[in-house]
Design a protein around this motif. Sequence first.
Motif, PDB file in Angstrom:
ATOM      1  N   VAL A  79      68.917 -83.875  25.289  1.00 55.35           N
ATOM      2  CA  VAL A  79      68.417 -84.841  26.257  1.00 55.35           C
ATOM      3  C   VAL A  79      69.305 -84.873  27.498  1.00 55.35           C
ATOM      4  O   VAL A  79      68.830 -84.896  28.635  1.00 55.35           O
ATOM      5  N   MET A  80      70.629 -84.858  27.269  1.00 52.66           N
ATOM      6  CA  MET A  80      71.577 -84.934  28.380  1.00 52.66           C
ATOM      7  C   MET A  80      71.721 -83.594  29.101  1.00 52.66           C
ATOM      8  O   MET A  80      71.985 -83.558  30.298  1.00 52.66           O
ATOM      9  N   HIS A  81      71.548 -82.508  28.364  1.00 51.10           N
ATOM     10  CA  HIS A  81      71.674 -81.164  28.947  1.00 51.10           C
ATOM     11  C   HIS A  81      70.465 -80.322  28.543  1.00 51.10           C
ATOM     12  O   HIS A  81      70.555 -79.512  27.614  1.00 51.10           O
ATOM     13  N   PRO A  82      69.323 -80.534  29.202  1.00 48.39           N
ATOM     14  CA  PRO A  82      68.117 -79.784  28.843  1.00 48.39           C
ATOM     15  C   PRO A  82      68.339 -78.275  28.947  1.00 48.39           C
ATOM     16  O   PRO A  82      69.080 -77.804  29.808  1.00 48.39           O
ATOM     17  N   ALA A  83      67.699 -77.547  28.068  1.00 46.02           N
ATOM     18  CA  ALA A  83      67.830 -76.088  28.078  1.00 46.02           C
ATOM     19  C   ALA A  83      67.221 -75.516  29.354  1.00 46.02           C
ATOM     20  O   ALA A  83      66.137 -75.931  29.789  1.00 46.02           O
ATOM     21  N   VAL A  84      67.921 -74.586  29.978  1.00 41.04           N
ATOM     22  CA  VAL A  84      67.431 -73.921  31.181  1.00 41.04           C
ATOM     23  C   VAL A  84      67.586 -72.420  31.001  1.00 41.04           C
ATOM     24  O   VAL A  84      68.269 -71.960  30.083  1.00 41.04           O
ATOM     25  N   ALA A  85      66.936 -71.677  31.861  1.00 40.02           N
ATOM     26  CA  ALA A  85      67.047 -70.222  31.792  1.00 40.02           C
ATOM     27  C   ALA A  85      68.494 -69.801  32.027  1.00 40.02           C
ATOM     28  O   ALA A  85      69.217 -70.449  32.775  1.00 40.02           O
ATOM     29  N   PRO A  86      68.928 -68.728  31.367  1.00 40.22           N
ATOM     30  CA  PRO A  86      70.321 -68.286  31.551  1.00 40.22           C
ATOM     31  C   PRO A  86      70.582 -67.828  32.983  1.00 40.22           C
ATOM     32  O   PRO A  86      69.652 -67.598  33.762  1.00 40.22           O
ATOM     33  N   ALA A  87      71.866 -67.723  33.316  1.00 40.34           N
ATOM     34  CA  ALA A  87      72.261 -67.297  34.663  1.00 40.34           C
ATOM     35  C   ALA A  87      71.650 -65.932  35.004  1.00 40.34           C
ATOM     36  O   ALA A  87      71.628 -65.025  34.172  1.00 40.34           O
TER      37      ALA A  87
END
Length: 285
Positions: free
Chosen positions: A28-36
Motif C-alpha cells: 500500500v505504501m510502496h505500490p509495485a512499479v515497472a523496474p528501472a
Amino acid sequence: MKDFKLLLIVAAITGILYWGVEPLAHSVMHPAVAPADYGFSDLEKIDSSKGNAAKGAELVMANCVACHGIKSQGFDAPMDHESASASYGVVPPDLSSAGRIYESNYLANFIKNPTKAAHLTHKFNESKPYPMPAYDWMSNEEIADIVAYFASIAPEKVSNQEVFVDACQRCHSMKYDKLLAETPEETLKDYMGSKAPDLSMMIRSKGEHYLHTFINEPQKLLHGTAMPRVGLNEEAEKQVVSYIESIGDSKKDERESLGIKAILFMMVLSVLAYLWKHKIWKEVE
C-alpha cells in the motif's frame, strides 16, 4: 510440553503478522512499479555511435559553452553559481563527464527536447519555458555528433562522489559530506516549485531499491514531482546510490553483521533460559 506449545503459538502469530500484514502494508505504501529502464525505451532512437566528434566539437562551441562549462577542455562556466541560478533558475551543469555518466540515447533526446526527455512537460510549457531550449531544429545527425564529442572527452573513470557532484549537486546538498547545493535554496524553490531535500539520510529513509527506481523515473513513484528524469546510465546510477549509502549509512556492514550476532545471542539465551526454568520448576514439583 506446555511451554513448547506456547512458543509455537507465539511463533505462528509472529509469522502471520510478518509475512501477512507487513507485505500488505508495504504494497500500500510502496505500490509495485515497472523496474528501472536504463535503455529509456520510450525515447526516439538517435544513434550516436557513428557521430562525428570533430563536427560535434564545433556545434558544442557554437551552442553550449554560452551557458555550460567544460572544465576538462579548459572552458570555465561563463557565470558564477549565483548569477547562473538567477538567470536560469538552476545552475547549468559542467559537461566534462556528460558522455560518461548519461545514457547516450537519453543525452541525445535531452539535447533535442529536454522537457520531453526529462518528463517535465507538466511543469514547463510555453508560458513557463524550461531553462534549456530545445535543439529540435538540429538534425539527428548533428545531435549524434554532439553526443559523440561528449563521449570522446569523457573521463575513463569518475569517483562515486564526482558522479554525485555532476549529476545531483546542482539541486541537492549532502551536508554530511559538507557538499552544499550549487543553486540557492530559495531560487531553486521558485524554479521547481518546492525545495530539493538534503540527501544525507535519504538511503535510510527510502532504501536502495526506491532510490534506483526514483532516480531512473521519478514520475513512477511521485507523480507530478518537479524532479527530472536524470538519464544516468546504470553504472553511474549505481555510483550515485553507493555514494549516498556511504555517507548516510556508513555503518551498514557493521550493523548487519552485529544483527546476526545479536540474533544468535538471543537464540542461545532463550535455550539457556528454558533449561534454567525447566530445572527450577522440576525441583519445585
